[in-house]
Write a protein that holds these residues in place. Structure first.
Motif, PDB file in Angstrom:
ATOM      1  N   GLY A   5      -5.159   0.306   3.577  1.00 30.86           N
ATOM      2  CA  GLY A   5      -5.013  -1.006   4.178  1.00 30.86           C
ATOM      3  C   GLY A   5      -4.116  -1.959   3.421  1.00 30.86           C
ATOM      4  N   ALA A   6      -3.519  -1.510   2.302  1.00 33.01           N
ATOM      5  CA  ALA A   6      -2.694  -2.404   1.490  1.00 33.01           C
ATOM      6  C   ALA A   6      -1.324  -2.616   2.121  1.00 33.01           C
ATOM      7  N   ASP A   7      -0.801  -3.811   1.949  1.00 36.35           N
ATOM      8  CA  ASP A   7       0.578  -4.118   2.338  1.00 36.35           C
ATOM      9  C   ASP A   7       1.545  -3.834   1.194  1.00 36.35           C
ATOM     10  N   LEU A   8       1.039  -3.907  -0.026  1.00 38.03           N
ATOM     11  CA  LEU A   8       1.863  -3.716  -1.216  1.00 38.03           C
ATOM     12  C   LEU A   8       1.074  -2.915  -2.235  1.00 38.03           C
ATOM     13  N   VAL A   9       1.715  -1.891  -2.809  1.00 37.18           N
ATOM     14  CA  VAL A   9       1.119  -1.088  -3.875  1.00 37.18           C
ATOM     15  C   VAL A   9       1.924  -1.321  -5.143  1.00 37.18           C
ATOM     16  N   ILE A  10       1.242  -1.711  -6.220  1.00 39.56           N
ATOM     17  CA  ILE A  10       1.909  -2.031  -7.484  1.00 39.56           C
ATOM     18  C   ILE A  10       1.448  -1.033  -8.541  1.00 39.56           C
ATOM     19  N   LEU A  11       2.397  -0.239  -9.040  1.00 36.78           N
ATOM     20  CA  LEU A  11       2.096   0.736 -10.085  1.00 36.78           C
ATOM     21  C   LEU A  11       2.320   0.055 -11.432  1.00 36.78           C
ATOM     22  N   ALA A  30       3.428  10.137 -12.307  1.00 38.28           N
ATOM     23  CA  ALA A  30       2.433  11.052 -11.740  1.00 38.28           C
ATOM     24  C   ALA A  30       1.874  10.508 -10.435  1.00 38.28           C
ATOM     25  N   THR A  31       1.607   9.202 -10.386  1.00 38.83           N
ATOM     26  CA  THR A  31       1.078   8.594  -9.166  1.00 38.83           C
ATOM     27  C   THR A  31       2.094   8.661  -8.036  1.00 38.83           C
ATOM     28  N   LEU A  32       3.359   8.405  -8.344  1.00 42.63           N
ATOM     29  CA  LEU A  32       4.410   8.482  -7.322  1.00 42.63           C
ATOM     30  C   LEU A  32       4.472   9.862  -6.687  1.00 42.63           C
ATOM     31  N   GLY A  33       4.217  10.889  -7.479  1.00 39.14           N
ATOM     32  CA  GLY A  33       4.344  12.255  -6.985  1.00 39.14           C
ATOM     33  C   GLY A  33       3.396  12.605  -5.862  1.00 39.14           C
ATOM     34  N   HIS A  34       2.220  11.950  -5.833  1.00 41.98           N
ATOM     35  CA  HIS A  34       1.252  12.293  -4.770  1.00 41.98           C
ATOM     36  C   HIS A  34       0.849  11.101  -3.921  1.00 41.98           C
ATOM     37  N   LEU A  35       1.537   9.983  -4.087  1.00 44.39           N
ATOM     38  CA  LEU A  35       1.202   8.790  -3.321  1.00 44.39           C
ATOM     39  C   LEU A  35       1.593   8.976  -1.856  1.00 44.39           C
ATOM     40  N   ASP A  36       0.689   8.616  -0.968  1.00 44.71           N
ATOM     41  CA  ASP A  36       0.940   8.755   0.473  1.00 44.71           C
ATOM     42  C   ASP A  36       0.530   7.450   1.151  1.00 44.71           C
ATOM     43  N   THR A  37       1.518   6.631   1.475  1.00 43.17           N
ATOM     44  CA  THR A  37       1.227   5.321   2.065  1.00 43.17           C
ATOM     45  C   THR A  37       2.446   4.806   2.815  1.00 43.17           C
ATOM     46  N   ASN A  38       2.192   3.992   3.815  1.00 45.45           N
ATOM     47  CA  ASN A  38       3.275   3.304   4.522  1.00 45.45           C
ATOM     48  C   ASN A  38       3.560   1.932   3.919  1.00 45.45           C
ATOM     49  N   ALA A  39       2.744   1.543   2.952  1.00 44.02           N
ATOM     50  CA  ALA A  39       2.913   0.240   2.324  1.00 44.02           C
ATOM     51  C   ALA A  39       4.165   0.235   1.449  1.00 44.02           C
ATOM     52  N   LEU A  40       4.675  -0.934   1.167  1.00 43.56           N
ATOM     53  CA  LEU A  40       5.772  -1.085   0.212  1.00 43.56           C
ATOM     54  C   LEU A  40       5.220  -0.818  -1.186  1.00 43.56           C
ATOM     55  N   VAL A  41       5.959  -0.038  -1.968  1.00 44.39           N
ATOM     56  CA  VAL A  41       5.534   0.340  -3.322  1.00 44.39           C
ATOM     57  C   VAL A  41       6.515  -0.242  -4.338  1.00 44.39           C
ATOM     58  N   PHE A  46      10.208   1.928  -1.426  1.00 49.62           N
ATOM     59  CA  PHE A  46      10.070   1.638  -2.852  1.00 49.62           C
ATOM     60  C   PHE A  46      11.131   0.658  -3.318  1.00 49.62           C
ATOM     61  N   VAL A  47      10.683  -0.310  -4.124  1.00 51.69           N
ATOM     62  CA  VAL A  47      11.579  -1.224  -4.835  1.00 51.69           C
ATOM     63  C   VAL A  47      11.148  -1.224  -6.296  1.00 51.69           C
TER      64      VAL A  47
END
Length: 341
Positions: free
Chosen positions: A58-64, A73-84, A104-105
């Protein structure tokens, strides 16, 4: 209300959570450290999530906001339509590791503190700081969204490529850290040095007090540009030594003058306000009151006692844009103040 998932709830992640909540965001967080997540939750920076997936649902934005290796490592398996986005201080490794399925930005807030962890987090940490955004793989719309998010927490968005970012931070961030480490090692172990260390040495080596756990992998990831910066520094030091050894004092003076002029042209990352303290009860309490009412983000405090006792000068370092509110608050408490040159 917009929703953000913060993966990694240390100093930066928790500070982002606090800053976004001040702007009306709902923030959920996850961290492999149960303790870090608990402290971030207690600080009201995030609502704790049981997993990365439950944080991003449900997130609009994901911040690593973890270390470089964790973010990759998180990028490798992240599955989301949100902006990262991310906050890593080296960008080419991150940008090249982004799967094509993600929006991604790449990001890097140029802010921090010597103390690590969510307990040191502050929603005002990013006020007046540059926040670099990388446009390598970003769409125009996603880049515009991140500009707005960054500006909303008081930071100044600066757009550049990942390659350009890494070359710049090698000189202005990574090299100063290595220089601070070398200077501390140079004087360490001599009690006379410890007793005579001055403000200039403390200022030059302040960054050596920062959390060190994530530095080795960042330096390794940016080794090419860090190596170039080190080579340039060594050559400059050799040139100065040659002029000193040969007695070419005119050349030494010219080098010093050029550095003084150039430094004056640079926008300082912090500005110092000097407060004259009297030898009376409650002085520090009045300073605390001024800090509370001005709501500035204190970057450093240095107290120089009067030579013969009684009073002294307290230097409060804040972001340049926060000098006037601090001076006004201190004046209301009856202090004589002066901005450092």
């Amino acid at each position: 209300m917009p929703q953000a998932a913060i993966i990694g709830t240390g100093l930066i992640g928790a500070s982002i959570g606090l800053a976004l909540r001040e702007q009306g965001w709902v923030t959920r967080g996850w961290d492999p450290s149960v303790e870090a997540l608990a402290v971030a939750s207690e600080r009201a920076a995030v609502d704790p999530a049981a997993s990365i997936q439950s944080a991003i649902d449900g997130a609009d934005l994901v911040i690593l906001s973890g270390p470089l290796s964790a973010n990759l490592a998180t990028l490798g398996h992240l599955d989301t339509n949100a902006l990262v986005t991310d906050v890593t201080s080296v960008k080419q490794s991150i940008v090249s590791g982004v799967p094509s399925r993600l929006r991604f930005v790449g990001g890097h807030p140029m802010a921090g503190r010597e103390h690590a962890g969510p307990a040191a987090a502050s929603g005002s940490l990013f006020r007046g700081a540059a926040w670099i955004l990388c446009d390598d793989q970003a769409s125009i719309d996603d880049l515009a969204t991140m500009r707005n998010v960054v500006a909303s927490v008081g930071a100044n968005p600066v757009v550049m490529s990942a390659d350009h970012h890494d070359r710049i931070v090698a000189a202005i961030s990574h090299l100063p850290h290595l220089l601070a480490v070398a200077l501390v090692a140079l004087v360490a172990g001599n009690p006379d040095n410890d007793d005579l260390v001055s403000g200039s040495f403390r200022d030059l080596t302040r960054v050596a007090s920062a959390e060190s756990a994530w530095w080795p992998e960042v330096l390794a990831a940016n080794s090419e540009f860090v190596g170039e910066a080190l080579d340039s520094l060594i050559e400059n030091l050799k040139a100065l030594r040659a002029d000193i050894d040969s007695g070419n004092l005119d050349a030494v003076a010219q080098s010093l003058d050029r550095a003084r002029t150039r430094r004056a042209e640079m926008a300082p990352p912090v500005a110092g306000v000097e407060v004259i303290l009297s030898d009376r009860p409650g002085e520090i309490g009045l300073v605390s009151q001024a800090l509370r009412t001005s709501r500035v983000d204190v970057r450093d405090l240095q107290l120089r006692h009067a030579v013969h006792g009684g009073g002294g000068i307290l230097t409060i370092s804040v972001r340049p844009g926060e000098v006037e509110p601090l001076k006004a608050a201190l004046a209301r408490e009856g202090f004589q103040v002066e901005e450092q040159a």
